[in-house]
Design an enzyme around this catalytic site. Structure first.
Site, PDB file in Angstrom:
ATOM      1  N   LYS A 140      59.644  31.801  27.850  1.00  0.00           N
ATOM      2  CA  LYS A 140      59.158  30.481  28.259  1.00  0.00           C
ATOM      3  C   LYS A 140      57.619  30.485  28.283  1.00  0.00           C
ATOM      4  CE  LYS A 140      59.856  31.843  33.100  1.00  0.00           C
ATOM      5  NZ  LYS A 140      60.758  31.714  34.273  1.00  0.00           N
ATOM      6  N   TYR A 196      25.320  28.635  37.071  1.00  0.00           N
ATOM      7  CA  TYR A 196      25.519  27.427  37.877  1.00  0.00           C
ATOM      8  C   TYR A 196      25.433  27.732  39.364  1.00  0.00           C
ATOM      9  CZ  TYR A 196      27.199  24.547  33.972  1.00  0.00           C
ATOM     10  OH  TYR A 196      27.303  23.819  32.829  1.00  0.00           O
TER      11      TYR A 196
END
Ligand SMILES: *Cc1c(COP(=O)(O)O)cnc(C)c1O
Length: 386
Positions: free
Chosen positions: A56, A278
């Site tokens: 999956k 940042y």
């Protein structure tokens, strides 16, 4: 080996397809031989049970088609995915191949999809009474497709209750139907001492006693290691195939299956006191050098693992400093010879000195989440393709 030119008629020349770039910013290498070795190892631990492959979420991010074809080549003939779309594309991945594996859909049988399941020979996992009734209406016992009955034995997530099964078995049509298997799923298998394991096992055994002829399946990766009481006829590993540790308190018996590298885009000198990235979240305690690599949280490298851990360049450790950006990560390469930490060099991000699970721990998550979030911007290289 295909000669692509020979299949095109002269009147419809194929457009020029540029060759793959020699230059790549980041590379994810997936070792299919290691995944096959992990499947074989799990088979030796499964006390004679069949071993399915759970693919999956695009094979936990690594490529469902490539993983399933490889596992099919070494003997796996049943795959589990979560969604119908995943099942259809996996069916397509085996088109034109001599062997068509069984593909089971964990999320169930939505109303109206019965003929789709039958047409593509997908095996629904039936999670409630209504789905059971609709399957019995749509799929005669002689149909080549079958379905798996899913009992919720205590995870309280998906599946029918034991009480529902007890009612269903009073119906002869139900009990006479050739169901593919009876399954359930454990909540705490990575904690062998957790008492819920025994409670779920007892509940599952009660369900099994109602349909004693059906193949039974309870264990996923960690459940296999709970011992012979838990492995029954079929086990459903996902994570361990991809190299994640099924044991919470012991060394990982599985082989690592992924490595990731990313390129240095630029190297710069910085002075003591300068801030990097940042939020100016990292401040240089002395002058030094910063390498910026071409990888970021958009590639699945978790932002929460910023300001910690290290990568390696030519065997030298380069601490991650500053915040993780969308496309960029900054490393302190002050201690690395200038000839090694150069623009264009590839940095080892994962699999060499830092496992998927190390990164997961730093990021406050689990290896499953790291793998399933791997992005699509890398050049992907598959080793041992089948
Ligand atoms: C995801 C899943 C698995 C595989 O679990 P792993 O822990 O990755 O081995 C097995 N069964 C069910 C029902 C699942 O949802």
């Amino acid at each position: 080996m295909g000669d692509a030119g020979s299949v095109n008629s002269p009147s419809s020349p194929s457009p020029e397809i540029p060759p793959p770039p020699a230059y790549t910013d980041a590379v994810l290498t997936i070792d299919l031989d290691a995944i096959a070795a992990n499947w074989r190892l799990l088979r030796t631990k499964a006390h004679g049970a069949d071993v399915a492959g759970v693919v999956k979420a695009n094979g936990y991010g690594l490529g469902a088609a490539q993983v399933a074809r490889k596992l099919a080549a070494v003997g796996c003939n049943l795959f589990f995915v979560a969604h119908i779309d995943e099942g259809l594309s996996l069916r397509g991945a085996f088109a034109g191949r001599p062997f068509a594996p069984e593909i089971a859909i964990l999320s169930g049988l939505p109303p109206g999809t019965e003929s789709l399941f039958l047409h593509h020979r997908l095996t629904p996992v039936l999670n409630d009474r209504d789905a059971v009734r609709r399957w019995l209406d749509a799929a005669p016992p002689s149909s080549p497709a079958s379905a798996i009955l899913h009992i919720d034995s205590g995870i309280n997530r998906l599946g029918m209750s034991l009480a529902t099964l007890q009612e269903l078995v009073t119906d002869e049509v139900f009990t006479a139907y050739p169901w593919r298997a009876l399954m359930s799923h454990l909540a705490c298998p990575e904690t062998p001492t957790h008492e819920q394991n025994g409670r779920q096992l007892a509940c599952f055994r009660q369900a099994q006693s109602l349909l004693p002829d059906l193949p039974a399946s309870l264990a996923a990766s960690s459940g296999i290691f709970l011992g012979p009481d838990y492995t029954f006829d079929l086990v459903r590993p996902g994570a361990a195939l991809y190299g994640l540790n099924p044991l919470s308190n012991a060394a990982n018996p599985m082989r690592e299956t992924v490595t990731m590298t990313a390129r240095i885009l630029q190297v710069r000198d910085v002075d003591r006191g300068m801030a990097v990235g940042y939020g100016a979240a990292h401040s240089m305690s002395s002058s030094g050098r910063i390498a910026t690599i071409s990888l970021g949280y958009a590639d699945g490298f978790p932002r929460s693992a910023g300001l910690m851990g290290a990568m390696s360049i030519g065997g030298f450790e380069a601490p991650v400093i500053g915040r993780i950006s969308m496309d960029l990560i900054t490393l302190d390469v002050s201690q690395i010879p200038q000839s090694i930490a150069v623009q264009g060099a590839m940095v080892d991000v994962l699999g060499h000195n830092r496992s998927v699970e190390d990164l997961a721990r730093d990021a406050g998550t689990i290896g499953y989440e790291i793998l399933t979030r791997l992005g699509n911007r890398y050049t992907r290289v598959y080793r041992g393709q089948a």
